[in-house]
Each structure stands twice: as structure tokens, then as C-alpha cells.
Design a protein around this motif. Structure first.
Motif, PDB file in Angstrom:
ATOM      1  N   ASP A 199       0.867  -1.178   0.000  1.00  0.00           N
ATOM      2  CA  ASP A 199       0.000   0.000   0.000  1.00  0.00           C
ATOM      3  C   ASP A 199       0.904   1.229   0.000  1.00  0.00           C
ATOM      4  O   ASP A 199       1.710   1.417   0.924  1.00  0.00           O
ATOM      5  CB  ASP A 199      -0.880  -0.036   1.245  1.00  0.00           C
ATOM      6  CG  ASP A 199      -1.801   1.171   1.366  1.00  0.00           C
ATOM      7  OD1 ASP A 199      -1.697   2.097   0.548  1.00  0.00           O
ATOM      8  OD2 ASP A 199      -2.615   1.181   2.311  1.00  0.00           O
ATOM      9  N   THR A 202       0.246   4.195   0.619  1.00  0.00           N
ATOM     10  CA  THR A 202      -0.032   5.133   1.708  1.00  0.00           C
ATOM     11  C   THR A 202       0.455   4.602   3.052  1.00  0.00           C
ATOM     12  O   THR A 202       0.323   5.288   4.073  1.00  0.00           O
ATOM     13  CB  THR A 202      -1.547   5.435   1.808  1.00  0.00           C
ATOM     14  OG1 THR A 202      -2.255   4.234   2.145  1.00  0.00           O
ATOM     15  CG2 THR A 202      -2.064   5.977   0.488  1.00  0.00           C
ATOM     16  N   ALA A 203       1.037   3.404   3.059  1.00  0.00           N
ATOM     17  CA  ALA A 203       1.586   2.821   4.294  1.00  0.00           C
ATOM     18  C   ALA A 203       2.712   1.873   3.908  1.00  0.00           C
ATOM     19  O   ALA A 203       2.601   0.652   4.051  1.00  0.00           O
ATOM     20  CB  ALA A 203       0.502   2.092   5.079  1.00  0.00           C
ATOM     21  N   LEU A 204       3.809   2.427   3.420  1.00  0.00           N
ATOM     22  CA  LEU A 204       4.926   1.610   2.942  1.00  0.00           C
ATOM     23  C   LEU A 204       5.564   0.841   4.096  1.00  0.00           C
ATOM     24  O   LEU A 204       5.750   1.396   5.189  1.00  0.00           O
ATOM     25  CB  LEU A 204       5.973   2.503   2.266  1.00  0.00           C
ATOM     26  CG  LEU A 204       5.516   3.170   0.968  1.00  0.00           C
ATOM     27  CD1 LEU A 204       6.536   4.215   0.509  1.00  0.00           C
ATOM     28  CD2 LEU A 204       5.296   2.138  -0.137  1.00  0.00           C
ATOM     29  N   PRO A 205       5.933  -0.410   3.880  1.00  0.00           N
ATOM     30  CA  PRO A 205       6.451  -1.255   4.970  1.00  0.00           C
ATOM     31  C   PRO A 205       7.943  -1.057   5.218  1.00  0.00           C
ATOM     32  O   PRO A 205       8.714  -2.031   5.289  1.00  0.00           O
ATOM     33  CB  PRO A 205       6.150  -2.667   4.450  1.00  0.00           C
ATOM     34  CG  PRO A 205       6.285  -2.541   2.966  1.00  0.00           C
ATOM     35  CD  PRO A 205       5.754  -1.168   2.628  1.00  0.00           C
ATOM     36  N   ARG A 210      11.098   1.477   7.329  1.00  0.00           N
ATOM     37  CA  ARG A 210      11.393   2.437   8.385  1.00  0.00           C
ATOM     38  C   ARG A 210      11.692   3.811   7.786  1.00  0.00           C
ATOM     39  O   ARG A 210      12.005   3.935   6.604  1.00  0.00           O
ATOM     40  CB  ARG A 210      12.595   1.965   9.204  1.00  0.00           C
ATOM     41  CG  ARG A 210      12.345   0.675   9.977  1.00  0.00           C
ATOM     42  CD  ARG A 210      13.574   0.270  10.754  1.00  0.00           C
ATOM     43  NE  ARG A 210      13.360  -0.952  11.522  1.00  0.00           N
ATOM     44  CZ  ARG A 210      14.288  -1.536  12.260  1.00  0.00           C
ATOM     45  NH1 ARG A 210      15.516  -1.010  12.319  1.00  0.00           N
ATOM     46  NH2 ARG A 210      14.000  -2.637  12.926  1.00  0.00           N
ATOM     47  N   ASP A 211      11.639   4.819   8.620  1.00  0.00           N
ATOM     48  CA  ASP A 211      12.012   6.162   8.194  1.00  0.00           C
ATOM     49  C   ASP A 211      13.455   6.170   7.695  1.00  0.00           C
ATOM     50  O   ASP A 211      14.305   5.411   8.184  1.00  0.00           O
ATOM     51  CB  ASP A 211      11.902   7.150   9.366  1.00  0.00           C
ATOM     52  CG  ASP A 211      10.473   7.294   9.878  1.00  0.00           C
ATOM     53  OD1 ASP A 211       9.574   6.658   9.310  1.00  0.00           O
ATOM     54  OD2 ASP A 211      10.284   8.041  10.851  1.00  0.00           O
ATOM     55  N   HIS A 232      -1.165  11.586   1.132  1.00  0.00           N
ATOM     56  CA  HIS A 232      -0.649  10.501   1.970  1.00  0.00           C
ATOM     57  C   HIS A 232       0.506   9.780   1.289  1.00  0.00           C
ATOM     58  O   HIS A 232       1.493   9.418   1.942  1.00  0.00           O
ATOM     59  CB  HIS A 232      -1.771   9.506   2.295  1.00  0.00           C
ATOM     60  CG  HIS A 232      -2.827  10.055   3.195  1.00  0.00           C
ATOM     61  ND1 HIS A 232      -4.011   9.402   3.452  1.00  0.00           N
ATOM     62  CD2 HIS A 232      -2.876  11.202   3.914  1.00  0.00           C
ATOM     63  CE1 HIS A 232      -4.753  10.121   4.275  1.00  0.00           C
ATOM     64  NE2 HIS A 232      -4.083  11.224   4.563  1.00  0.00           N
ATOM     65  N   ARG A 251       3.638  11.897   1.593  1.00  0.00           N
ATOM     66  CA  ARG A 251       4.219  11.849   2.945  1.00  0.00           C
ATOM     67  C   ARG A 251       4.996  10.555   3.154  1.00  0.00           C
ATOM     68  O   ARG A 251       6.060  10.554   3.797  1.00  0.00           O
ATOM     69  CB  ARG A 251       3.112  12.005   3.993  1.00  0.00           C
ATOM     70  CG  ARG A 251       2.643  13.441   4.158  1.00  0.00           C
ATOM     71  CD  ARG A 251       1.844  13.624   5.434  1.00  0.00           C
ATOM     72  NE  ARG A 251       0.534  13.015   5.346  1.00  0.00           N
ATOM     73  CZ  ARG A 251      -0.555  13.629   4.903  1.00  0.00           C
ATOM     74  NH1 ARG A 251      -0.470  14.882   4.479  1.00  0.00           N
ATOM     75  NH2 ARG A 251      -1.716  13.008   4.863  1.00  0.00           N
ATOM     76  N   GLU A 252       4.471   9.450   2.608  1.00  0.00           N
ATOM     77  CA  GLU A 252       5.181   8.183   2.741  1.00  0.00           C
ATOM     78  C   GLU A 252       6.482   8.178   1.938  1.00  0.00           C
ATOM     79  O   GLU A 252       7.521   7.697   2.418  1.00  0.00           O
ATOM     80  CB  GLU A 252       4.280   7.033   2.289  1.00  0.00           C
ATOM     81  CG  GLU A 252       3.282   6.583   3.316  1.00  0.00           C
ATOM     82  CD  GLU A 252       3.977   5.984   4.534  1.00  0.00           C
ATOM     83  OE1 GLU A 252       4.332   4.794   4.498  1.00  0.00           O
ATOM     84  OE2 GLU A 252       4.179   6.733   5.523  1.00  0.00           O
ATOM     85  N   ARG A 288       8.870  10.208   3.855  1.00  0.00           N
ATOM     86  CA  ARG A 288       9.221   9.595   5.142  1.00  0.00           C
ATOM     87  C   ARG A 288      10.329   8.564   4.996  1.00  0.00           C
ATOM     88  O   ARG A 288      11.251   8.499   5.825  1.00  0.00           O
ATOM     89  CB  ARG A 288       7.976   8.926   5.754  1.00  0.00           C
ATOM     90  CG  ARG A 288       8.253   8.214   7.080  1.00  0.00           C
ATOM     91  CD  ARG A 288       7.040   7.450   7.577  1.00  0.00           C
ATOM     92  NE  ARG A 288       6.675   6.330   6.726  1.00  0.00           N
ATOM     93  CZ  ARG A 288       7.294   5.141   6.738  1.00  0.00           C
ATOM     94  NH1 ARG A 288       8.329   4.927   7.552  1.00  0.00           N
ATOM     95  NH2 ARG A 288       6.899   4.162   5.953  1.00  0.00           N
TER      96      ARG A 288
END
Length: 273
Positions: free
Chosen positions: A116, A118-121, A123-124, A144, A147-148, A151
């Protein structure tokens, strides 16, 4: 992806030159489907991860025509512009073109996953280079997604976005034909809107390349929802060539073939610490 006997298509070469990949880069490419960037970038970076992202609904507000003043932005450098012509058979940015269906081998040192956007697996600060080519508005809420992308990018790294745009003074009428061809088309952002989205997501704009692209109509119309719709679009474009109402696509006949015009942008940003 390599085409025409091993030569990279001119528009993809232009993007690669803008990206400026480095042998030490740890790269993440996020796209919908299997686009050409991973195979083109792979030989030029230390490691590449290709995310084949799932398509999620995009809010209509994400492509609002007006934009507030960016909160923080570095001086923008505009690269030399000029028309780029894409011949029939070159890789074309559309969700329904062959780019999404042709498997592009990455090699043993690279990785391909589904995730996804909008929610990449990850770490920063994981990657030094993050790219998204013609997919920002097809992967969910673009704010979103941005931002990912920022990030997971390291401080001093860069996020490169390639997408369709319209001029800041151009109206949204051009989207009428895009939505006729693809009812799910989320709209084309202005240049100001795209850059504002990046800065609002926490990025600092470093470079900007905006240019005009001419494309043959027929390969693009192959992605229309049905043949009747394709014929309506074709008729409207031919009518404009003959002096009829403007569509915003600036069609013209080249060598007996109908072509139309788009504006593309390459934007390089880095995360704001």
C-alpha cells in the motif's frame, strides 16, 4: 526497460538524466503495475526495490485547481524545455498501457513487492532515492502517498515525481477528454498544485523540469473504456483540427496520423529535516 534494439526511449532517458542515479544509491520505485523505471534504474544504483502498489480511491479534493502559497520552498531550477515526441510503440504513461502488463526483470540484486503506497512497509530514512512515475494519483490519496515517499527517504536524499500537469493559468477543461477516456481519471493538477502538495507533505523542491509531449492518439485511445467512447474522442479531436471547438489537447496531423499534446513534469524534492 529497453526498447528498439536496446535503446532507452527518449522520454525515459530524459527522466533518468533528471533523476541522476548514483552507484551508491539505495532506491525505491513506487508504481501501479510494472512500469519501466526499475529495469532502467537497476543497473545504475546499488540496490533497488520496486513496489507494485495497489490502487486505492483518490479524493476529488486532491486535485483542486487552486493552491495556497507553499510553506517552505527552495529556489526552483527549470531545465530546458521543448516538445518531446513519443512515437507509437514507446512506453506511454497510462494505467491501461502495456507497461503495466510486461514483466521487467530486475536482476538478482533487486527486489519487487506489493504494498500500500499510503503505508509503505519500511522504516524512516531507509532510501537515498525514491521515484514515482505517473502513479501518484493512482495509488490512493496523493497527499498521503507523498508523505510516505518523503518519510522513507533519507535526509539529503531525493524524491523524484514524474506526472502529468497543466499550466498554472490553464483551466481544467483539458480533463474532460481524459475523464471521457477513463471515468476514474482523478484530474490533472496544475504545476503550482503539484509543487504545493510536495512542500505541504514535508519536501523541499530542488529541481523542476516541465515540458510538452506529443503523442499519437490511437495507442492512447486503446485504453478507452469502450470503442464508442474512443470514437467520440477521435471525432472531437479531428473536428478541432478542422477548426472546430477546442478540446485542450492541441491535436494535429503528423504524417497522416492524429497526434495530441500533454504537459509532463519531473519534480525533485528532498525531505525537510
Amino acid at each position: 526497460m529497453q526498447e528498439n534494439g536496446g535503446a532507452i526511449a527518449p522520454h525515459l532517458r530524459r527522466l533518468l538524466e533528471f533523476v541522476e542515479p548514483d552507484r551508491d544509491d539505495v532506491c525505491l520505485d513506487v508504481s501501479r503495475g510494472r512500469g519501466p523505471m526499475p529495469a532502467a534504474l537497476g543497473p545504475q544504483v546499488r540496490h533497488l526495490t520496486a513496489v507494485d502498489a495497489m490502487r486505492l480511491p483518490v479524493p476529488a479534493a486532491a486535485v483542486a485547481a487552486t493552491a495556497p502559497t507553499p510553506r517552505r520552498r527552495m529556489s526552483t531550477v527549470e531545465f530546458g524545455t521543448g516538445p518531446v515526441r513519443i512515437a507509437d510503440g514507446d512506453a506511454l504513461p497510462a494505467a491501461t498501457t502495456r507497461e503495466d502488463h510486461v514483466p521487467h526483470p530486475l536482476g538478482p540484486d533487486h527486489t519487487r513487492i506489493r504494498a500500500d503506497a499510503t503505508a509503505l512497509p519500511y522504516r524512516d530514512n531507509t532510501f537515498s532515492l525514491v521515484t514515482a512515475r505517473f502513479s501518484l494519483y493512482n495509488l490512493g490519496d496523493p497527499d498521503h502517498v507523498l508523505r510516505e515517499l518523503l518519510r522513507v527517504c533519507r535526509p539529503g536524499g531525493r524524491v523524484v515525481i514524474a506526472d502529468l500537469v497543466r499550466g498554472n493559468l490553464a483551466g481544467p477543461d483539458r480533463d474532460r477528454i481524459e475523464r471521457l477516456r477513463d471515468p476514474d481519471h482523478p484530474g490533472t493538477p496544475s504545476i503550482a498544485r503539484l509543487t504545493e502538495m510536495i512542500t505541504s507533505a514535508g519536501g523541499s523542491i530542488r529541481r523542476l523540469d516541465v515540458f510538452t509531449v506529443e503523442r499519437p492518439v490511437e495507442p492512447w485511445l486503446a485504453g478507452a473504456c469502450d470503442e464508442a467512447t474512443a470514437e467520440r474522442i477521435r471525432t472531437a479531436l479531428v473536428a478541432e483540427v478542422d477548426g472546430g471547438p477546442r478540446t485542450g489537447a492541441k491535436p494535429r496531423v503528423i504524417g497522416g496520423e492524429l497526434w495530441f499534446t500533454q504537459s509532463w513534469a519531473h519534480v525533485a524534492a528532498e525531505p525537510i529535516p
